[in-house]
Scaffold this motif. Structure first.
Motif, PDB file in Angstrom:
ATOM      1  N   SER A  84      34.798  43.949  41.317  1.00 13.49           N
ATOM      2  CA  SER A  84      35.377  42.806  40.602  1.00 13.49           C
ATOM      3  C   SER A  84      35.837  41.726  41.578  1.00 13.49           C
ATOM      4  O   SER A  84      35.615  40.534  41.359  1.00 13.49           O
ATOM      5  CB  SER A  84      36.549  43.280  39.734  1.00 13.49           C
ATOM      6  N   GLU A  89      34.821  38.296  39.035  1.00 15.66           N
ATOM      7  CA  GLU A  89      34.796  38.281  37.580  1.00 15.66           C
ATOM      8  C   GLU A  89      35.299  39.610  37.031  1.00 15.66           C
ATOM      9  O   GLU A  89      35.401  40.591  37.760  1.00 15.66           O
ATOM     10  CB  GLU A  89      33.408  37.958  37.023  1.00 15.66           C
ATOM     11  N   ASP A  90      35.615  39.613  35.743  1.00 17.16           N
ATOM     12  CA  ASP A  90      36.079  40.828  35.077  1.00 17.16           C
ATOM     13  C   ASP A  90      34.913  41.803  34.941  1.00 17.16           C
ATOM     14  O   ASP A  90      33.749  41.395  34.901  1.00 17.16           O
ATOM     15  CB  ASP A  90      36.590  40.509  33.673  1.00 17.16           C
ATOM     16  N   LEU A 105      39.109  48.017  31.503  1.00 23.17           N
ATOM     17  CA  LEU A 105      38.820  46.612  31.789  1.00 23.17           C
ATOM     18  C   LEU A 105      39.577  46.241  33.052  1.00 23.17           C
ATOM     19  O   LEU A 105      40.795  46.402  33.123  1.00 23.17           O
ATOM     20  CB  LEU A 105      39.269  45.717  30.631  1.00 23.17           C
ATOM     21  N   LYS A 107      40.605  43.160  35.282  1.00 26.02           N
ATOM     22  CA  LYS A 107      40.728  41.706  35.171  1.00 26.02           C
ATOM     23  C   LYS A 107      41.764  41.244  36.182  1.00 26.02           C
ATOM     24  O   LYS A 107      42.929  41.624  36.096  1.00 26.02           O
ATOM     25  CB  LYS A 107      41.170  41.345  33.752  1.00 26.02           C
ATOM     26  N   GLU A 108      41.312  40.470  37.160  1.00 22.82           N
ATOM     27  CA  GLU A 108      42.200  39.908  38.188  1.00 22.82           C
ATOM     28  C   GLU A 108      43.074  40.980  38.827  1.00 22.82           C
ATOM     29  O   GLU A 108      44.289  40.859  38.912  1.00 22.82           O
ATOM     30  CB  GLU A 108      43.055  38.792  37.588  1.00 22.82           C
TER      31      GLU A 108
END
Length: 112
Positions: A84, A89-90, A105, A107-108
C-alpha cells in the motif's frame, strides 16, 4: 499464497520492481507465475471486472522465505502495508486465518 486486491491496474514490470524492492532481492528473483524460471517470489497480476472499487487481484507466492528480507511473512497485514505504501493507494488483504469472509482494508497505514 497471499492475496491482495488493488484499486488500479499495474503493469507486470511495475509489480516485479515493487516486489524486488519490498523483499530486497534482485529483479531476477521475482517472476510471473507462469514463468519457467525458478525464483524466490512469483506473482499473478489479474484485472477483474470494473464493478468493484478493488478491481485487480494480486496473488503472491513465496518460495524462499529464508532468503528474503526481514518482513514478517507470517502476517498478511505487514506485507499489505508495504505494498500500500509503495503503490500509494488503499488495498484489501486476505485475513491470515484463512476465513474466506474476513478481509482487511489498509488505508493510509491504518486498517479496518
Amino acid at each position: 499464497m497471499l492475496v491482495f486486491y488493488l484499486k488500479k491496474e499495474k503493469e507486470d514490470t511495475y509489480i516485479k520492481k515493487m516486489l524486488s524492492v519490498i523483499f530486497k532481492c534482485r529483479d531476477t528473483e521475482v517472476r510471473e507465475l507462469l514463468s519457467d524460471c525458478d525464483s524466490l517470489v512469483k506473482f499473478e497480476n489479474r484485472p477483474l471486472d470494473n464493478i468493484s472499487e478493488f478491481c485487480v487481484e494480486l496473488i503472491i507466492y513465496i518460495h524462499g522465505k529464508d532468503k528474503l528480507s526481514d518482513i514478517n511473512l507470517s502476517n498478511n497485514y505487514f506485507l499489505g502495508c508495504k505494498i500500500s505504501e509503495y503503490i500509494n493507494e488503499d488495498l484489501i488483504v486476505h485475513y491470515e486465518n484463512g476465513d474466506a469472509y474476513q478481509w482487511i482494508l489498509i488505508k493510509e497505514n491504518r486498517f479496518f
